[in-house]
Scaffold this motif. Structure first.
Motif, PDB file in Angstrom:
ATOM      1  N   LEU B 145     -74.170   0.214 -51.824  1.00  0.00           N
ATOM      2  CA  LEU B 145     -74.282   1.655 -51.636  1.00  0.00           C
ATOM      3  C   LEU B 145     -75.667   2.051 -51.121  1.00  0.00           C
ATOM      4  N   VAL B 148     -76.362   2.912 -47.362  1.00  0.00           N
ATOM      5  CA  VAL B 148     -75.845   4.101 -46.684  1.00  0.00           C
ATOM      6  C   VAL B 148     -76.092   5.397 -47.448  1.00  0.00           C
ATOM      7  N   TYR B 149     -76.370   5.302 -48.751  1.00  0.00           N
ATOM      8  CA  TYR B 149     -76.401   6.509 -49.563  1.00  0.00           C
ATOM      9  C   TYR B 149     -77.503   7.477 -49.138  1.00  0.00           C
ATOM     10  N   HIS B 150     -78.603   6.944 -48.612  1.00  0.00           N
ATOM     11  CA  HIS B 150     -79.750   7.791 -48.293  1.00  0.00           C
ATOM     12  C   HIS B 150     -79.782   8.216 -46.826  1.00  0.00           C
ATOM     13  N   SER B 151     -78.678   8.041 -46.118  1.00  0.00           N
ATOM     14  CA  SER B 151     -78.672   8.356 -44.687  1.00  0.00           C
ATOM     15  C   SER B 151     -78.942   9.838 -44.381  1.00  0.00           C
ATOM     16  N   THR B 156     -81.766   4.392 -43.587  1.00  0.00           N
ATOM     17  CA  THR B 156     -80.603   3.507 -43.577  1.00  0.00           C
ATOM     18  C   THR B 156     -80.949   2.036 -43.357  1.00  0.00           C
ATOM     19  N   THR B 264     -79.033   1.534 -56.468  1.00  0.00           N
ATOM     20  CA  THR B 264     -78.866   2.414 -55.299  1.00  0.00           C
ATOM     21  C   THR B 264     -80.179   3.094 -54.940  1.00  0.00           C
ATOM     22  N   SER B 265     -80.934   3.484 -55.949  1.00  0.00           N
ATOM     23  CA  SER B 265     -82.236   4.100 -55.698  1.00  0.00           C
ATOM     24  C   SER B 265     -83.357   3.071 -55.605  1.00  0.00           C
ATOM     25  N   LEU B 266     -82.995   1.798 -55.512  1.00  0.00           N
ATOM     26  CA  LEU B 266     -83.934   0.720 -55.204  1.00  0.00           C
ATOM     27  C   LEU B 266     -84.957   0.462 -56.297  1.00  0.00           C
TER      28      LEU B 266
END
Lengths: 135, 398
Positions: B145, B148-151, B156, B264-266
């Motif tokens: 996720l 693409v989640y931060h597009s 990206t 997802t937020s790394l």
């Protein structure tokens, strides 16, 4: 393509994302908060990763955070984002980390640890995006 | 950061896989020639064609017939069933996996008795078909996720994930731009001696510092290549391997530890640099092999981006926390250094085979087949990777 005409990249819209973007459009961003343990979720999801409870309540954010990392893109990946432009990782006061952009200034050597506040940017195509500005 | 409960050092299971299996054959395709052809607009092969080409070479290297193969693992870019169809293999055990997972699964299958001779086949036509690792069509979004989640915020590319990692790492450790540059300079030093490398022209630290940023703080030289090619390995049960070849390369130990919370937020990357998982994976592989960092003659690090290397030096115990910059500055990973690292040139300079070519470089160094870049009397080679939350440690020995 002209930046004015460029469509902003659409958010990922999973089953749980809609209330987040509705709250952004109302300029009062909310995230799910666990009624069981108080944990905040980002991105939205079906249950709390900390205690697995399904009792999640959409709750407004304080709008306060701190920069934990940043980058500057020098390559053109997306029509709506001509370089150079930045991205920042912000640790929300509530706990989660959010990848977003810094408005009003480019990040630099002294950015990590700086306090920021949530702002609502209107993109050229009208999309409202939650971003951050130095507090 | 989410609250992890169990101290990682306290959770060591005891994998039993010490020298249970050995590599008996390796093969690859001519990615140097195919690089030229791709740049001329040709499509020399598709992913299956590259995989099969490498497989034929691996069988020839092992001097065995395909009929001896009873296990098959397909790389992530080819469908398992179709690859098996083209390879003409109806195995009794199989799977689909990325490079290090494939090695790990082959060892497990062999140890459990599900297979004795496993073929691991990878092919990728990413250059000739224009696979995108950034932008609106970035690959991997379905599985990860975070890609693409931060597009909506223009974020990206895979490079961007590692650029964020490097920026917070620099801040946390006092790591410098010039110290980062030592990695690509050292690896180009190795690739200049490797006829299989795509990029062979040596570079200096000034070249690095003067090169363009792609996603700041990453320079162009911090990025891997994007090229076509294939890699294959044949891994056999240890006793059978000894009968098959007089130069088996044993898998001495494997360790793994994952960090998924906050992915997802790394957070595992930008807060922790994957450190706790690297340490746990290292501890497992050191425990099972009875070896440690001091026993390693060569380190091979999965290097989609150069920043993997300092994280690995600290995480797998080659220097103290915060000492990777000094380690790199004192030129200890390049030719002539104390810890030869990514001796083929790695993803940055040899070929981007997503960790697969690193495995065959481990094998060839231990067999003493590496010509000008050969590390003399290499007995143990350590492969490490930290990709999408999975930290692995694999020790090869002869």
């Amino acid at each position: 393509m002209n930046v004015i005409d460029a469509k902003s990249p659409r958010p990922v819209m999973g089953l749980y994302d809609q209330p987040l973007w509705e709250s952004v459009n109302a300029r009062g961003m909310k995230l799910q908060r666990c009624a069981g343990c108080g944990n905040w979720l980002y991105p939205p999801g079906p249950s709390c990763p900390s205690c697995l409870s399904c009792e999640l309540v959409w709750t407004p954010l304080s709008g306060r955070g701190r920069i934990v990392s940043w980058v500057v893109f020098h390559r053109h990946y997306l029509p709506a984002y001509p370089p150079p432009y930045n991205a920042v990782a912000v640790r929300l006061e509530e706990g989660p980390t959010m990848i977003s952009n810094l408005e009003g200034a480019m990040p630099g050597e002294d950015s990590i640890g700086r306090a920021v506040r949530l702002v609502y940017a209107t993109m050229p195509d009208g999309m409202i995006l939650p971003r951050w500005a130095l507090a | 950061m989410s609250q992890n409960t169990t101290p990682r050092a306290a959770r060591h299971p005891s994998p039993r896989n010490k020298r249970a299996a050995a590599v008996v054959g390796v093969g690859h395709t001519d990615w140097v020639e195919d690089w030229k052809r791709c740049r001329n607009g040709e499509r020399p092969n598709d992913s299956y064609g590259y995989g099969l080409g490498a497989f034929r070479n691996a069988l020839a290297d092992a001097k065995i017939s395909r009929d001896e193969v009873d296990g098959l693992i397909a790389g992530p870019t080819t469908a398992y069933e179709r690859l098996g169809e083209l390879a003409g293999i109806d195995p009794r055990w199989g799977g689909q996996a990325d490079a290090v997972l494939a090695v790990s699964q082959a060892v497990m299958a062999i140890e459990a008795g599900y297979a004795e001779v496993v073929a691991l086949i990878y092919g990728n036509d990413q250059r000739s078909v224009g696979t995108q690792y950034g932008g609106p069509d970035a690959m991997g979004g379905g599985a990860f996720l975070s890609y693409v989640y931060h597009s909506p915020w223009g974020f990206t590319s895979q490079g961007a994930l590692y650029a964020l990692t490097l920026q917070s790492y620099k801040h946390a450790r006092g790591f410098t731009e010039a110290e980062m540059g030592e990695v690509s300079v050292a690896q180009r030093g190795w690739s200049s001696m490797n006829p299989n490398a795509i990029m062979r022209k040596p570079i200096t630290l000034d070249d690095y510092l003067g090169s363009a940023f792609v996603c700041e703080p990453l320079h162009l030289f911090d990025y891997c290549l994007i090229n076509d090619g294939g890699v294959a390995l044949i891994i056999a049960e240890a006793e059978r391997a000894k009968r098959m070849t007089d130069r088996p390369v044993f898998i001495e130990g494997v360790g793994r530890s994952d960090l998924n919370r906050g992915a997802t937020s790394l957070e595992p990357r930008i807060d922790q640099f994957y450190l706790p998982a690297q340490q746990e994976a290292a501890a497992q592989s050191y425990a099972v092999s009875g070896l440690g960092p001091r026993d390693m003659d060569i380190l091979q690090v999965y290097d989609s981006f150069s920043v993997h290397v300092p994280l690995a030096l600290e995480g797998y115990g080659y220097c103290g926390i915060g000492e990777a910059g000094k380690f790199l500055r004192e030129s200890r990973i390049g030719p002539g250094g104390k810890l030869p690292t990514n001796t083929s040139g790695g993803h940055l300079s040899e070929t981007y085979m997503q960790g697969w070519a690193h495995q065959i470089e481990c094998v060839r160094q231990l067999r003493g087949e590496c010509g000008e870049r050969q590390v003399q009397n290499a007995r143990h080679v350590h492969y490490t990777s930290d990709v999408a939350g999975k930290c692995f440690s694999v020790i090869y020995g002869r």
